[in-house]
Design an enzyme around this catalytic site. Sequence first.
Site, PDB file in Angstrom:
ATOM      1  CB  SER A 183     -27.641  -2.757 -63.659  1.00 22.37           C
ATOM      2  OG  SER A 183     -28.207  -2.535 -64.932  1.00 22.37           O
ATOM      3  CG  ASP A 284     -25.550  -8.563 -68.949  1.00 22.58           C
ATOM      4  OD1 ASP A 284     -26.383  -7.975 -69.663  1.00 22.58           O
ATOM      5  OD2 ASP A 284     -24.980  -8.026 -67.969  1.00 22.58           O
ATOM      6  CG  HIS A 314     -28.366  -7.228 -66.672  1.00 19.52           C
ATOM      7  ND1 HIS A 314     -27.124  -6.646 -66.787  1.00 19.52           N
ATOM      8  CD2 HIS A 314     -29.163  -6.301 -66.076  1.00 19.52           C
ATOM      9  CE1 HIS A 314     -27.167  -5.409 -66.298  1.00 19.52           C
ATOM     10  NE2 HIS A 314     -28.394  -5.174 -65.860  1.00 19.52           N
TER      11      HIS A 314
END
EC number: 3.1.1.1
Length: 342
Positions: A183, A284, A314
Amino acid sequence: MATISFPHNHQSSDSRRGGSHHHRHGPVVEEIEGLIKVFNDGCVERPPIVPTVSPTLHPSAKATAFDIKLSNDTWTRVYIPDAAAASPSVTLPLLVYFHGGGFCVGSAAWSCYHDFLTSLAVQARCVVVSVNYRLAPEHRLPAAYDDGVNVVTWLVKQQISNGGYPSWVSKCNLSNVFLAGDSAGANIAYQVAVRITASGKYVNTLNLKGIILIHPFFGGESRTSSEKQQHHSKSSALTLSASDAYWRLALPRGASRDHPWCNPLASSAGAKLPTTMVFMAEFDILKDRNLEMCKVMRSHGKRVEGIVHGGVGHAFHILDNSSVSRDRIHDMMCRLHNFINP
């Protein structure tokens, strides 16, 4: 998909110790429910949504972990697999890892990262240095990038210092270094790699072999299809509204999401990057943006391996313990092992 839960009435550790009441700070100007509140006077509250843990590992973990303080603002957690500790002559690849959290939350001591990186060190046979960097909005970008470069500089100095170096450093092969993260941490890994390769400063002391980007957090003013279609999805831990809020808090004041730190495709940075592995997730919101980034990097002659894991969202590798996720995590670990130890 079982993702991390965000309680509605969670108080920060400061308020539970008798800190200022919310109204004393004025109105809330930014909030990502359960994770962060930013008040008009600049006060920031981060509920302890994920447990933090000490570096102590059970013997069954087959690894050793310990923390090293670098400054008042940054520290690292180092993971060394027992296989390396048992053989004095063995050196292993070094992987520098940056945790996620939208640049605004997260810690190298979060239990989910501690567990994941313990497994990564053992299964991928590498020494892992997990970086705890400064967070926004108190420290907007490029603070996290600066911290990342400083950690790499520190690692190099540890090995070339005339006074000798700690025994754990002797286990690291600086001719076999990887930068990684998930991320926002993947964004940091990318930007740190851009800085290191552009400077040429470490060309004789460090060989950056590869970059590992897990669900990298990038953005842009134009919305992608996956952002439009899944911004209300409950099957992934990152929503479009949260993504936008993170960027407002992390980017320099007044910057748009087409700033090159958010949207690297808007610039030509990264021309000298080594082989890059990009992990993506079907549910995601960042999937299409990550696919486009892989395509553009390849068109510029970069070696990129892109993997899309189906049925997960995600940051599933740290937030989701379902059977589907465990299967995908196993695949991820196998690919990481082969990428780090070709």
